[in-house]
Motif scaffolding. Structure first.
Motif, mmCIF file in Angstrom:
data_model
loop_
_atom_site.group_PDB
_atom_site.id
_atom_site.type_symbol
_atom_site.label_atom_id
_atom_site.label_comp_id
_atom_site.label_asym_id
_atom_site.label_seq_id
_atom_site.Cartn_x
_atom_site.Cartn_y
_atom_site.Cartn_z
ATOM 1 N N ARG A 499 0.823 -1.213 0.000
ATOM 2 C CA ARG A 499 0.000 0.000 0.000
ATOM 3 C C ARG A 499 0.854 1.260 0.000
ATOM 4 O O ARG A 499 0.535 2.226 -0.698
ATOM 5 C CB ARG A 499 -0.924 -0.012 1.216
ATOM 6 C CG ARG A 499 -1.752 1.239 1.377
ATOM 7 C CD ARG A 499 -2.601 1.165 2.613
ATOM 8 N NE ARG A 499 -3.340 2.418 2.814
ATOM 9 C CZ ARG A 499 -4.112 2.664 3.872
ATOM 10 N NH1 ARG A 499 -4.259 1.732 4.820
ATOM 11 N NH2 ARG A 499 -4.757 3.819 3.977
ATOM 12 N N TYR A 500 1.952 1.251 0.841
ATOM 13 C CA TYR A 500 2.742 2.466 1.031
ATOM 14 C C TYR A 500 4.037 2.488 0.223
ATOM 15 O O TYR A 500 4.873 3.369 0.421
ATOM 16 C CB TYR A 500 3.087 2.646 2.511
ATOM 17 C CG TYR A 500 1.871 2.896 3.384
ATOM 18 C CD1 TYR A 500 1.236 4.140 3.356
ATOM 19 C CD2 TYR A 500 1.344 1.901 4.206
ATOM 20 C CE1 TYR A 500 0.113 4.358 4.150
ATOM 21 C CE2 TYR A 500 0.239 2.114 4.998
ATOM 22 C CZ TYR A 500 -0.374 3.353 4.976
ATOM 23 O OH TYR A 500 -1.483 3.580 5.750
ATOM 24 N N GLY A 501 4.215 1.566 -0.681
ATOM 25 C CA GLY A 501 5.358 1.635 -1.584
ATOM 26 C C GLY A 501 6.669 1.245 -0.935
ATOM 27 O O GLY A 501 7.703 1.887 -1.196
ATOM 28 N N ASN A 502 6.683 0.274 -0.117
ATOM 29 C CA ASN A 502 7.903 -0.286 0.488
ATOM 30 C C ASN A 502 8.727 0.716 1.297
ATOM 31 O O ASN A 502 9.961 0.644 1.352
ATOM 32 C CB ASN A 502 8.805 -0.921 -0.588
ATOM 33 C CG ASN A 502 8.202 -2.175 -1.164
ATOM 34 O OD1 ASN A 502 7.601 -2.979 -0.448
ATOM 35 N ND2 ASN A 502 8.325 -2.324 -2.479
ATOM 36 N N ALA A 531 1.317 2.499 15.015
ATOM 37 C CA ALA A 531 2.521 3.250 14.642
ATOM 38 C C ALA A 531 2.417 3.747 13.210
ATOM 39 O O ALA A 531 2.754 4.905 12.895
ATOM 40 C CB ALA A 531 3.757 2.358 14.824
ATOM 41 N N VAL A 532 1.940 2.883 12.295
ATOM 42 C CA VAL A 532 1.826 3.278 10.891
ATOM 43 C C VAL A 532 0.722 4.308 10.721
ATOM 44 O O VAL A 532 0.865 5.310 10.012
ATOM 45 C CB VAL A 532 1.558 2.022 10.018
ATOM 46 C CG1 VAL A 532 1.228 2.437 8.577
ATOM 47 C CG2 VAL A 532 2.756 1.093 10.057
ATOM 48 N N GLN A 533 -0.398 4.102 11.414
ATOM 49 C CA GLN A 533 -1.564 4.979 11.227
ATOM 50 C C GLN A 533 -1.312 6.374 11.784
ATOM 51 O O GLN A 533 -1.717 7.372 11.155
ATOM 52 C CB GLN A 533 -2.787 4.344 11.896
ATOM 53 C CG GLN A 533 -4.069 5.136 11.721
ATOM 54 C CD GLN A 533 -5.258 4.444 12.346
ATOM 55 O OE1 GLN A 533 -5.144 3.320 12.802
ATOM 56 N NE2 GLN A 533 -6.390 5.120 12.335
ATOM 57 N N HIS A 534 -0.633 6.459 12.935
ATOM 58 C CA HIS A 534 -0.481 7.751 13.606
ATOM 59 C C HIS A 534 0.936 8.319 13.541
ATOM 60 O O HIS A 534 1.142 9.486 13.863
ATOM 61 C CB HIS A 534 -0.893 7.621 15.086
ATOM 62 C CG HIS A 534 -2.298 7.166 15.277
ATOM 63 N ND1 HIS A 534 -3.392 7.958 14.985
ATOM 64 C CD2 HIS A 534 -2.808 5.970 15.719
ATOM 65 C CE1 HIS A 534 -4.503 7.291 15.250
ATOM 66 N NE2 HIS A 534 -4.172 6.067 15.698
ATOM 67 N N PHE A 543 10.147 4.626 6.936
ATOM 68 C CA PHE A 543 9.554 4.534 8.295
ATOM 69 C C PHE A 543 10.127 3.275 8.970
ATOM 70 O O PHE A 543 9.835 2.153 8.563
ATOM 71 C CB PHE A 543 8.032 4.446 8.193
ATOM 72 C CG PHE A 543 7.335 4.464 9.530
ATOM 73 C CD1 PHE A 543 7.307 5.631 10.287
ATOM 74 C CD2 PHE A 543 6.724 3.320 10.039
ATOM 75 C CE1 PHE A 543 6.644 5.649 11.510
ATOM 76 C CE2 PHE A 543 6.077 3.338 11.251
ATOM 77 C CZ PHE A 543 6.031 4.506 12.007
ATOM 78 N N MET A 544 10.992 3.496 9.976
ATOM 79 C CA MET A 544 11.737 2.410 10.610
ATOM 80 C C MET A 544 10.986 1.892 11.852
ATOM 81 O O MET A 544 10.622 2.651 12.732
ATOM 82 C CB MET A 544 13.134 2.871 11.024
ATOM 83 C CG MET A 544 13.934 3.509 9.904
ATOM 84 S SD MET A 544 14.251 2.327 8.552
ATOM 85 C CE MET A 544 15.240 1.124 9.439
ATOM 86 N N CYS A 561 9.928 0.042 18.662
ATOM 87 C CA CYS A 561 10.312 1.442 18.447
ATOM 88 C C CYS A 561 10.029 1.848 16.983
ATOM 89 O O CYS A 561 10.134 1.025 16.077
ATOM 90 C CB CYS A 561 11.806 1.640 18.749
ATOM 91 S SG CYS A 561 12.287 1.109 20.409
ATOM 92 N N ASN A 562 9.714 3.142 16.805
ATOM 93 C CA ASN A 562 9.574 3.670 15.447
ATOM 94 C C ASN A 562 10.097 5.095 15.419
ATOM 95 O O ASN A 562 10.204 5.765 16.450
ATOM 96 C CB ASN A 562 8.117 3.598 14.972
ATOM 97 C CG ASN A 562 7.217 4.556 15.750
ATOM 98 O OD1 ASN A 562 7.229 5.764 15.506
ATOM 99 N ND2 ASN A 562 6.441 4.011 16.692
ATOM 100 N N ASN A 563 10.425 5.568 14.229
ATOM 101 C CA ASN A 563 10.978 6.928 14.070
ATOM 102 C C ASN A 563 9.935 7.876 13.491
ATOM 103 O O ASN A 563 10.251 8.798 12.739
ATOM 104 C CB ASN A 563 12.208 6.903 13.180
ATOM 105 C CG ASN A 563 11.907 6.408 11.777
ATOM 106 O OD1 ASN A 563 10.833 5.855 11.536
ATOM 107 N ND2 ASN A 563 12.826 6.592 10.849
ATOM 108 N N GLY A 564 8.671 7.619 13.827
ATOM 109 C CA GLY A 564 7.584 8.441 13.292
ATOM 110 C C GLY A 564 7.449 9.759 14.031
ATOM 111 O O GLY A 564 8.352 10.204 14.760
#
Length: 632
Positions: A499-502, A531-534, A543-544, A561-564
């Motif tokens: 959906r998000y292009g890798n 994490a992906v949605q927000h 997006f790590m 953990c994420n770097n969002g």
């Protein structure tokens, strides 16, 4: 009438004791323990009192015996002095009666074997009369003998006389060395014992029953002032006293019920005693005494009993007076005290038992109330309260019990509520499945249509989506292994990248030893979804997402953990508040797939000590931490 009442009382006490022994209660144990301790203390007190009294009586007996010894010693001195005076008078009369310018009676006695028969007989008759007169004046004297040193013996007894002018020196007095011993100690008066008339006199008094009687002998060497003997001695005077005369001086001074008294000479031979059978034997007690002391005492075993032995050194002679008292004699003196003590002991025991019953009753009444309430709670009467009217430890115990009862009731209600919510979630999960077999068949149909149409990306995405849905078919357990959860997440991220292009990058760093531990099913997927949605922005930057885990004590700590985008402090506080107080699922169905749902599920499975935490900082790092126990 009195016997009947006593019988009833004894029967009641017997029934009470039987009931007490049959019931294994704390009250019985308290009473028995208290009674036993009291009995032990009473018995110890009795034994201490008994032993102390016994020692006091023993010491008092020793003091009284020593005082009696000293009194007897004065009697012995009078006895010895009276015999000493007899010897002095006899020798003085002998010297004066025949005194001339060149010789006295003693000189004539020593030369009697040179006289004619008439002169010798006259001298012997005169001496015999002197002996008889002295024996009549002093009833203690049994016999008197004079040994001339040349084998001659002159003597008189109440029933016989002896005149041996010449002899072969074969008399016992000569052969035993007694004569030489007396001569060597001239002019000292010496005392001997343990001999009989056959020894001191040299022949039998035919027809007399006193031949074997033990004699006490006072001996003195004498000489004439006209004597030319180089050793200064001409003869030996022996005055014999029956042993019984000496015994009479001390036999009435002591109590002889099983006791004994006797005198031994310097060699330890018994020369006088209450028990005539011991005369002439060796005293075993003589070896136990300290001859340097004038008096003393010691205890010696005598068969099954023991005896207290007192001894006293008699002046002038070196003899030892012994007095033996069985220790059982002292016990007779305290028999009356024993009866009184036993009566006191019985009364004391009854009082102790009565007081202990009262005290234990006060202790066990609240305990019985508490145990009864505990049994009722065990039977299902939750929330039961007991009356608390005590201002002591029992009051505190009752207060804690009432609080515990309420806590148990609240805990059971909470458990029922948790079980109810768990069942609701299980029903919701079943409703959400919507026939997964039908879904998989449909996905496979679309996948093969995409293959026939030569659209590989659609075919690949449908294949990954099928792999993602396969775990939904495994509804046999509420748990997956860590490895299965990670595989599920990888498939989920692949779907998202279509959906998000890798641009979503998943990095998993877990120790191999943690892969086989169990986690609740699909517990990590909602975290990735949130994490992906927000957290993703519209810059199309990578997006790590990283997943790490570590074992701490008996728990597993998993960090996602994420770097969002950074979460504001207000939003972070709101999320944390919702985790502490989750919104009921009936009012907010979307909570079933959010962080609150994860927190609630962890609380249901593991309790409130486990759950989820979230943190975010300015370095564009958001960390969600899950703590679960290790379960294989």
């Amino acid at each position: 009438m009195i016997n009947g009442e006593l019988y009833k009382l004894v029967m009641k006490m017997g029934k009470f004791i039987r009931n007490l022994l049959q019931r294994q209660t704390l009250f019985k144990e308290f009473v028995i323990a208290f009674t036993i301790v009291s009995m032990i203390m009473t018995i110890l007190g009795y034994l201490l009192y008994y032993n102390t009294t016994f020692k006091i009586l023993q010491n008092r007996q020793e003091i009284e015996t020593i005082q009696q010894f000293k009194q007897l010693d004065r009697n012995f001195i009078n006895f010895f002095d009276s015999i000493n005076k007899v010897s002095v008078i006899l020798l003085d009369n002998l010297s004066k009666r025949y005194n001339s310018e060149y010789e006295d009676g003693i000189s004539q006695l020593m030369k009697i074997n040179d006289y004619s028969d008439d002169n010798a007989i006259s001298l012997l008759n005169n001496m015999g009369n002197d002996f008889s007169q002295l024996m009549e004046e002093n009833s203690l004297i049994d016999s008197i003998f004079i040994y001339t040193g040349k084998g001659g013996v002159i003597g008189r007894r109440a029933t016989f006389s002896k005149s041996q002018i010449r002899g072969e020196m074969d008399e016992y007095v000569y052969k035993s060395g007694l004569y030489e011993n007396i001569v060597e100690n001239y002019p000292k008066l010496q005392w001997f014992g343990g001999n009989n008339i056959q020894n001191i006199g040299g022949f039998d008094d035919h027809g007399s029953s006193d031949n074997d009687a033990s004699l006490i002998t006072a001996a003195r060497s004498f000489k004439s002032i006209y004597s030319d003997n180089s050793n200064g001695s001409n003869g030996v005077l022996l005055i014999n006293i029956n042993e019984s005369e000496l015994t009479d001086y001390y036999k009435y001074a002591f109590d002889y019920d099983k006791s004994n008294a006797y005198i031994v000479d310097t060699s330890g031979k018994i020369i006088s005693g209450v028990d005539n059978s011991l005369l002439g034997t060796k005293s075993t007690e003589f070896n136990e005494i300290d001859l340097k002391k004038d008096y003393g005492s010691f205890v010696q075993k005598d068969g099954k009993d023991k005896k207290n032995i007192f001894y006293y050194k008699v002046k002038y002679t070196g003899w030892i007076l012994f007095y033996e008292v069985p220790l059982s004699m002292y016990r007779k003196d305290i028999n009356i005290l024993n009866k009184i003590l036993v009566l006191i002991f019985v009364i004391n025991l009854i009082l102790i038992l009565a007081i202990s019953l009262l005290i234990m009753k006060r202790i066990t009444i609240p305990l019985n109330s508490l145990t009864s309430a505990m049994r009722k709670i065990g039977n299902g009467s939750l929330g039961l309260m007991i009356n608390n009217s005590y201002n002591n430890e029992f009051g505190l115990l009752a207060k804690r019990f009432n609080q515990m009862s309420l806590d148990i009731e609240n805990l059971m209600k909470e458990k029922e509520e948790i079980e109810k919510k768990k069942r609701e979630q299980e029903i919701a999960a079943l409703q959400a499945q919507i026939n997964p077999h039908f879904i998989l068949n449909t996905i496979n149909t679309i996948k093969w249509m995409a293959v026939l149409a030569n659209t590989s990306n659609i075919a690949e995405s449908m294949s990954v989506f099928g792999d993602l849905l396969k775990p939904l078919l495994k509804m046999k357990s509420d748990f997956n292994t860590v490895k299965e959860e990670i595989e599920y997440l990888k498939n989920y991220v692949k779907i998202l990248n279509y959906r998000y292009g890798n641009i979503i990058k998943l990095n998993v760093e877990l120790p191999d030893e943690l892969f086989e531990y169990k986690l609740p099913r699909f517990i990590l997927q909602p975290i990735i979804e949130n994490a992906v949605q927000h957290g993703m922005d519209s810059t199309n930057q990578p997006f790590m997402i990283s997943i790490t885990a570590a074992a701490e004590d008996e728990n597993i700590q998993i960090k996602v953990c994420n770097n969002g985008k950074e979460i504001s402090k207000e939003k972070l506080d709101e999320i944390r508040l919702s985790l502490r107080h989750p919104i009921d699922s009936e009012n907010n169905a979307s909570s079933r797939i959010g962080l609150s749902n994860i927190e609630k599920r962890l609380n249901i499975y593991y309790g409130h000590g486990y759950g989820l935490a979230i943190d975010s900082n300015e370095e564009r790092n958001t960390v969600v931490t899950i703590i679960v126990p290790m379960q294989g």
